[in-house]
Enzyme design. Structure first.
Site: not given
Ligand code: MSP
Length: 509
Positions: A143, A299, A129, A126, A302, A147, A21, A18
């Site tokens: 919890c 947050k 996580c 968890c 889905k 999550h 990411h 989304h």
């Molecule tokens: N796979 C790990 C990263 C490993 S790096 C060696 C991961 N992946 S993630 O898909 O969960 O997240 C990818 C990036 O998107 C991360 O920096 C994560 O924090 C960021 N974000 C996920 N949701 C977000 C928001 N709602 N807002 C801003 N950034 C967000 O973590």
């Protein structure tokens, strides 16, 4: 000059991406384009993180084998990159054989050097996580605070990395700018939090899972696979060939900039540098951790049904405006709420009204009053535009994307105000000889604005550049501009060409 090596966190392939990411990736892309434009050779890496228990669960739910499942998600993430005009130089998947080999060999050395050991462990795990939580981490309902589910008690014999041995070294390299291994962490408040937490003590961490099959097998213990996080962190060196072309590796390592979000800063600022130190490699030079997007304070999830995806934004605003709007909702580093409504408002004010209007009315009047031909002008800088935009390079270095936008909007505003105060429609009626100079200045301003916008809006900037009668690439002109060379624009006698409406106004329903 060494290449500038910039990375994003690799996307966890358990679900569709989304805009939270995509945010990190767009930010990295804007910087990569900026550094290329200002004469640096850049290597920009992104990719997908594809092992771990959550992938197994998601694949089962989808009725697929894990590999088949991550192939699909990795392809979806690549689609987002295309959709958002991302110019990554490489894409790593943690299921790539070359990566799996690096993880094995890296830890085989740590094993041989006595940096890891095996012990029985029982803890609260968890699964969302993918980590053990200490009782102090839990919320009042006992919890996982992120999550909202109860962790399960898990007991395993695992391999542990002697993270605790690096406590003092990490505090020093995070705090001391003169340390040869200095790792700069921004924003500073987050760096200070990390140092504070480090000083309270550091535990060894488990780096393997015995109960899981979907991971990279440990070469010295076939019953176990590597913990997904240590596997994933190694992407930053496997993608640049640590055990392959050493010349390429030495040219790129240590990385100049890892972008991460705040939730994964601990992994990047503590566990990752310690792993590198244990192996005998220098930690990266800089980490920047940005904030989190929320939707009406929640947050994105889905379950809540509030997830916004890149496709929807690009469908509504177009790719260039989407990139601009994504980066400008909140100061990079801070948390903030995003919404279609706020983005639409910003689109209408900054892009449709301010920028779009400046280009459109300047070119319309040029056609009407000057036959669409670039007139002789006073030359030099126009309306102090170059001074107005002179703080922009420093802002790029500090990743102040929202301030860059403000600065550019101020410059656009200034040019628009110049039109109002000069009233070219009256000047034309009176055959005022100053009319040519005014339009020369406006075209020069528009050109300068498009040069500064190019890293955010590569497509639209090029269109604007061509519309003022310029041949060639706006990024090539930008390279000369930022290198302090004279760039000739607009060129007397060239024909302007008014583009179709750059940013049609959007009515929010
Ligand atoms: N796979 C790990 C990263 C490993 S790096 C060696 C991961 N992946 S993630 O898909 O969960 O997240 C990818 C990036 O998107 C991360 O920096 C994560 O924090 C960021 N974000 C996920 N949701 C977000 C928001 N709602 N807002 C801003 N950034 C967000 O973590």
């Amino acid at each position: 000059m060494a290449k500038f090596y910039i990375t994003t966190p690799i996307y966890y392939a358990n679900d569709l991406p989304h805009i939270g990411h995509d945010y990190t990736t767009v930010a990295a892309d804007v910087l990569a384009r900026w550094y290329r434009m200002t004469g640096r050779e850049v290597f920009f890496l992104t990719g997908t993180d594809e092992h771990g228990a959550k992938i197994v669960q998601a694949a089962e739910k989808a009725g697929k084998k894990p590999k088949e499942f991550v192939d699909g998600i990795s392809a979806e993430f690549k689609n987002d990159l295309k959709l958002l005009d991302i110019t990554n130089d490489s894409f790593i998947r943690t299921t790539d054989p070359v990566h799996e080999k690096v993880v094995s060999e890296f830890f085989a050395k740590l094993h041989a050097d006595g940096k890891i050991y095996k012990k029985k462990y029982e803890g609260l795990y968890c699964v969302h996580c993918e980590k053990f939580l200490s009782p102090g981490d839990l919320n009042e309902d006992l919890c996982c605070p992120d999550h909202k589910v109860k962790p399960v008690t898990q007991s395993e014999e695992n391999w542990f990395f002697k993270l605790s041995e690096y406590q003092d070294r990490l505090v020093k390299l995070l705090s001391d700018e003169n340390d040869p291994g200095h790792l700069a962490v921004y924003p500073l408040e987050r760096r200070n939090e990390i140092i504070g937490k480090l000083k309270t003590g550091l535990q060894d961490i488990s780096i393997s899972r015995a109960s899981l099959k979907w991971g990279i097998p440990m070469p010295f213990d076939r019953e176990q696979v590597f913990y997904v996080w240590v596997d994933a962190l190694l992407n930053y060196i496997s993608a640049i060939g640590i055990f392959g072309d050493r010349k390429k590796f030495d040219e790129l390592w240590p990385a100049d900039l890892h972008l991460t979000a705040k939730d994964i800063l601990w992994f990047h600022a503590v566990i990752w540098p310690a792993m590198l130190l244990a192996y005998g490699l220098r930690p990266p030079k800089k980490l920047f951790s940005h904030g989190y997007f929320t939707i009406n304070g929640d947050k994105m999830s889905k379950t809540l049904g509030n997830v916004i995806r890149a496709k929807e934004l690009v469908g509504r605003f177009g790719v260039d405006a989407t990139r601009y709007l994504l980066l400008l909702q909140v100061p990079f580093g801070s948390d903030g709420d995003v919404s279609f409504q706020a983005m639409t408002e910003r689109y209408n004010t900054d892009l449709a009204n301010n920028l779009g209007n400046l280009v459109s009315r300047t070119l319309t009047m040029m056609e009407k009053y000057l036959g669409g031909i670039v007139p002789e002008g006073a030359g030099g800088t126009a309306f102090g535009m170059e001074e107005e935009l002179s703080p922009v390079p420093g802002m790029f270095d500090r990743l102040e994307f929202n301030r860059i936008a403000e600065q550019i909007q101020k410059a656009i505003d200034k040019a628009n105000r110049n039109i109002e105060s000069s009233a070219p429609w009256k000047m034309a009626k009176q055959n005022d000889p100053a009319l040519a100079g005014l339009f020369y200045g406006l075209l020069r301003s528009i050109g300068t604005i498009s040069i500064h916008l190019a890293p955010f809006m590569p497509g639209v900037s090029q269109k604007i550049w061509e519309s003022i009668g310029q041949a060639g690439n706006v990024t090539a002109a930008a390279s000369d501009y930022f290198a302090g060379k004279a760039v000739s624009y607009p060129v007397k006698g060239n024909k302007i060409s008014k583009p179709a409406i750059l940013f049609p106004r959007i009515q929010d329903k």
